[in-house]
Design a protein around this motif. Structure first.
Motif, PDB file in Angstrom:
ATOM      1  N   VAL A  74      -0.111   4.154  10.038  1.00  0.00           N
ATOM      2  CA  VAL A  74      -0.912   4.088   8.808  1.00  0.00           C
ATOM      3  C   VAL A  74      -0.528   5.256   7.908  1.00  0.00           C
ATOM      4  O   VAL A  74      -0.537   6.418   8.339  1.00  0.00           O
ATOM      5  CB  VAL A  74      -2.414   4.144   9.132  1.00  0.00           C
ATOM      6  N   THR A  75      -0.209   4.957   6.642  1.00  0.00           N
ATOM      7  CA  THR A  75       0.175   6.010   5.702  1.00  0.00           C
ATOM      8  C   THR A  75      -0.808   6.095   4.545  1.00  0.00           C
ATOM      9  O   THR A  75      -1.464   5.102   4.201  1.00  0.00           O
ATOM     10  CB  THR A  75       1.586   5.760   5.132  1.00  0.00           C
ATOM     11  N   SER A  76      -0.883   7.258   3.933  1.00  0.00           N
ATOM     12  CA  SER A  76      -1.822   7.488   2.825  1.00  0.00           C
ATOM     13  C   SER A  76      -1.559   6.549   1.664  1.00  0.00           C
ATOM     14  O   SER A  76      -2.485   5.924   1.119  1.00  0.00           O
ATOM     15  CB  SER A  76      -1.722   8.948   2.362  1.00  0.00           C
ATOM     16  N   VAL A  77      -0.290   6.448   1.267  1.00  0.00           N
ATOM     17  CA  VAL A  77       0.061   5.635   0.102  1.00  0.00           C
ATOM     18  C   VAL A  77      -0.241   4.166   0.352  1.00  0.00           C
ATOM     19  O   VAL A  77      -0.746   3.460  -0.532  1.00  0.00           O
ATOM     20  CB  VAL A  77       1.552   5.830  -0.254  1.00  0.00           C
ATOM     21  N   GLU A  78       0.025   3.688   1.555  1.00  0.00           N
ATOM     22  CA  GLU A  78      -0.216   2.288   1.876  1.00  0.00           C
ATOM     23  C   GLU A  78      -1.705   1.962   1.818  1.00  0.00           C
ATOM     24  O   GLU A  78      -2.113   0.919   1.296  1.00  0.00           O
ATOM     25  CB  GLU A  78       0.344   1.973   3.269  1.00  0.00           C
ATOM     26  N   VAL A  79      -2.526   2.857   2.350  1.00  0.00           N
ATOM     27  CA  VAL A  79      -3.978   2.650   2.306  1.00  0.00           C
ATOM     28  C   VAL A  79      -4.470   2.699   0.864  1.00  0.00           C
ATOM     29  O   VAL A  79      -5.301   1.874   0.438  1.00  0.00           O
ATOM     30  CB  VAL A  79      -4.710   3.704   3.159  1.00  0.00           C
ATOM     31  N   GLU A  80      -3.969   3.641   0.093  1.00  0.00           N
ATOM     32  CA  GLU A  80      -4.383   3.783  -1.302  1.00  0.00           C
ATOM     33  C   GLU A  80      -4.025   2.526  -2.097  1.00  0.00           C
ATOM     34  O   GLU A  80      -4.838   2.021  -2.884  1.00  0.00           O
ATOM     35  CB  GLU A  80      -3.703   5.011  -1.906  1.00  0.00           C
TER      36      GLU A  80
END
Length: 270
Positions: free
Chosen positions: A33-39
């Motif tokens: 899980v990555t920050s940009v993907e969640v955002e």
């Protein structure tokens, strides 16, 4: 992650997990899980209010903190900490003017008038008002103890420890409650102040029914075109306190917010 949470919070958590988080992220290893993907994913949930998207983000962060505590991932491996997600309201909640209050209370029945007066003069949440018993009210001392809340058909604790502080009552609230006590079918100390007749007084009234069957029709009859609910009184209470020059710390204590940021950013629309 649910430990210490109220029933209402648990229901929101479970709903967000089942409807949004698990369908999208349930099969992902934590480290994928990555920050940009969640955002980017949160931006696709356009049908949700900003506050709802922020709650989903915060719940995901709680899950990662839980994983860190159990040693499943490293101390600095919470990608949600870097996810930007605004909780700014899409629109300002409705509040009522003094004239609208008077017009509304003229057409409300005894029960709903007493309920509205308590909400309007104390800023209590509707769940807290419905959780009141007559023994909680000290008419001589002009105060009441808020010890429980009524959420989704169940009795539980208040939203926070701050919520359980004694609440001052003014003369208008005292008069309204005494008038209702004289005519209500369940007036013993151990009875609910706003007991359900359909359930023979064993449970409080259901807030949604009170809103749709009584409050909103009364508002239309009074010529109020705003979309109002029981929480409208709480928003109005906070705003009127601010309009009258009350210190924000006083507003926080009267609203029983655990965090003063909540008072500043969510409830005060002056």
């Amino acid at each position: 992650t649910h430990e210490g949470k109220t029933r209402g919070t648990k229901l929101v958590y479970n709903s967000n997990l089942k409807l949004y988080i698990l369908p999208r992220w349930g099969d992902y290893p934590l480290r994928r899980v990555t920050s940009v993907e969640v955002e980017d994913w949160l931006k696709t949930l356009k049908h949700l209010a900003p506050g709802s998207r922020a709650k989903i983000r915060n719940l995901m962060s709680t899950i990662f903190r839980h994983a860190i505590r159990w040693g499943w991932i490293g101390q600095h491996e919470n990608p949600i900490a870097f996810v930007r997600c605004s909780s700014r309201r899409a629109r300002t909640p409705e509040t009522l003017t003094a004239e609208e209050f008077r017009a509304l209370f003229k057409v409300l029945r005894d029960r709903e008038r007493a309920l509205g007066i308590v909400c309007a003069t104390t800023g209590l949440r509707i769940s807290e008002v419905l959780g009141l018993k007559w023994e909680d009210i000290d008419f001589a001392d002009k105060s009441m103890s808020v010890l429980r809340s009524y959420v989704d058909g169940a009795i539980g604790p208040c939203k926070s420890e701050t919520s359980q502080q004694p609440v001052p009552l003014d003369e208008v609230a005292i008069e309204g409650l005494l008038a209702w006590k004289k005519v209500c079918p369940f007036g013993c100390d151990e009875d609910w102040v706003f007991a359900s007749e359909a359930l023979f007084g064993k449970r409080p009234m259901w807030p949604d029914s009170l809103r749709t069957k009584f409050l909103q029709p009364a508002a239309r009859k009074a010529g109020i075109t705003k979309q109002i609910g029981w929480h409208t009184f709480r928003h109005t209470y906070s705003t009127l306190l601010k309009d009258n020059g009350k210190d924000v710390k006083v507003v926080q204590e009267l609203m029983r917010h655990a965090n003063i940021t909540t008072t500043m950013n969510i409830y005060t629309h002056a």
